[in-house]
Design an enzyme around this catalytic site. Structure first.
Site, PDB file in Angstrom:
ATOM      1  N   LYS A 212      10.952 -17.432  26.008  1.00 49.87           N
ATOM      2  CA  LYS A 212       9.535 -17.641  25.727  1.00 49.87           C
ATOM      3  C   LYS A 212       9.246 -19.125  25.505  1.00 49.87           C
ATOM      4  O   LYS A 212       8.249 -19.654  25.997  1.00 49.87           O
ATOM      5  CB  LYS A 212       9.101 -16.817  24.514  1.00 49.87           C
ATOM      6  CG  LYS A 212       9.010 -15.334  24.807  1.00 49.87           C
ATOM      7  CD  LYS A 212       8.652 -14.552  23.561  1.00 49.87           C
ATOM      8  CE  LYS A 212       8.542 -13.066  23.862  1.00 49.87           C
ATOM      9  NZ  LYS A 212       8.154 -12.284  22.662  1.00 49.87           N
TER      10      LYS A 212
ATOM     11  N   SER B  26       9.838 -16.483  19.732  1.00 52.00           N
ATOM     12  CA  SER B  26      10.374 -15.462  18.844  1.00 52.00           C
ATOM     13  C   SER B  26      10.260 -14.101  19.512  1.00 52.00           C
ATOM     14  O   SER B  26       9.320 -13.848  20.267  1.00 52.00           O
ATOM     15  CB  SER B  26       9.596 -15.456  17.516  1.00 52.00           C
ATOM     16  OG  SER B  26      10.190 -14.571  16.594  1.00 52.00           O
ATOM     17  N   ASP B  27      11.220 -13.251  19.248  1.00 51.76           N
ATOM     18  CA  ASP B  27      11.175 -11.887  19.749  1.00 51.76           C
ATOM     19  C   ASP B  27      11.923 -10.997  18.772  1.00 51.76           C
ATOM     20  O   ASP B  27      12.802 -11.460  18.050  1.00 51.76           O
ATOM     21  CB  ASP B  27      11.780 -11.774  21.146  1.00 51.76           C
ATOM     22  CG  ASP B  27      11.330 -10.503  21.839  1.00 51.76           C
ATOM     23  OD1 ASP B  27      10.191 -10.491  22.341  1.00 51.76           O
ATOM     24  OD2 ASP B  27      12.087  -9.528  21.857  1.00 51.76           O
ATOM     25  N   GLN B  28      11.557  -9.733  18.767  1.00 49.90           N
ATOM     26  CA  GLN B  28      12.150  -8.811  17.795  1.00 49.90           C
ATOM     27  C   GLN B  28      12.451  -7.466  18.438  1.00 49.90           C
ATOM     28  O   GLN B  28      11.688  -6.992  19.274  1.00 49.90           O
ATOM     29  CB  GLN B  28      11.173  -8.598  16.640  1.00 49.90           C
ATOM     30  CG  GLN B  28      11.686  -7.682  15.549  1.00 49.90           C
ATOM     31  CD  GLN B  28      10.638  -7.450  14.490  1.00 49.90           C
ATOM     32  OE1 GLN B  28       9.659  -6.751  14.716  1.00 49.90           O
ATOM     33  NE2 GLN B  28      10.829  -8.072  13.335  1.00 49.90           N
TER      34      GLN B  28
ATOM     35  N   GLY C 195      14.842 -12.720  16.900  1.00 51.77           N
ATOM     36  CA  GLY C 195      15.341 -13.939  17.530  1.00 51.77           C
ATOM     37  C   GLY C 195      14.332 -15.049  17.342  1.00 51.77           C
ATOM     38  O   GLY C 195      13.116 -14.820  17.392  1.00 51.77           O
TER      39      GLY C 195
END
EC number: 3.6.1.-
Length: 192
Positions: free
Chosen positions: A52, A68-70, A105
């Site tokens: 991203k 950010s990622d989850q 992340g």
């Protein structure tokens, strides 16, 4: 301070980042977020968080970009965003009385130097054991269909919890601010 970009259109992440009182812009990156066959949850959140940030790098050559990622993980199963009531109820029934680990992340890309810091912050939630009718009432009240795990921790979803555990509660909402502040400091940005 160099301009700060949040590589996300998430209102949840934007609200969290505002807590740091830093000026920033939010841009949605073009990125295929498909889970690759055999890809572990940790690898997935690292890849997506960094991806991203890097997806916007060409448009912002002297910026700091936050990606950010989850994912929510139940045992070995990755729980995605449910998208609707039936899928959300299925997820909540599966997690009922269980521990769900949220892996968030986080990447901070310095587009001037090319340096990208990447990390993952875990946070675990042990869900209460509730009847299906209570879970359905929750879903009808809050409609968390765009949330991994099928609940909004910053809202009524907290009523589904028995306990929580982790180094940074903001990671549960999708942007681990404690780790981000440390990354920003390494990039020369002091908070406060």
């Amino acid at each position: 301070m160099r301009p700060l970009i949040l590589a996300s259109s998430s209102t949840y992440r934007q609200a969290l980042l505002r807590r740091l009182n830093l000026p920033f812009e939010s841009r949605s990156p073009e990125l295929d977020e498909t889970h690759l066959p055999g890809e572990a949850a940790l690898a997935l959140v690292h890849r997506l968080a960094e991806g991203k940030a890097r997806a916007l790098a060409g448009h912002y050559p002297s910026h700091l970009i936050i990606g950010s990622d989850q994912v929510a993980v139940l045992g070995e199963r990755i729980l995605g965003k449910p998208g609707g009531f039936e899928q959300a109820l299925e997820q909540l029934m599966a997690t009922n009385g269980q521990q769900v680990t949220f892996m968030t992340g986080l990447a901070l890309l310095d587009t001037h130097t090319g340096l990208c810091q990447v990390d993952m912050v875990p946070f675990s939630v042990t869900m209460r054991t509730l009847p299906e009718s209570a879970l359905a009432r929750y879903l009808q009240a809050e409609q968390p269909y765009d949330c991994a795990g099928s609940f909004k921790a910053e809202g009524l979803g907290v009523s589904l919890f028995e306990r929580t555990e982790g180094p940074d509660a903001t990671s549960l909402v999708g942007l681990p601010l404690i780790r981000l502040v440390a990354m920003l400091a390494q990039a020369g940005v002091d908070v406060p």
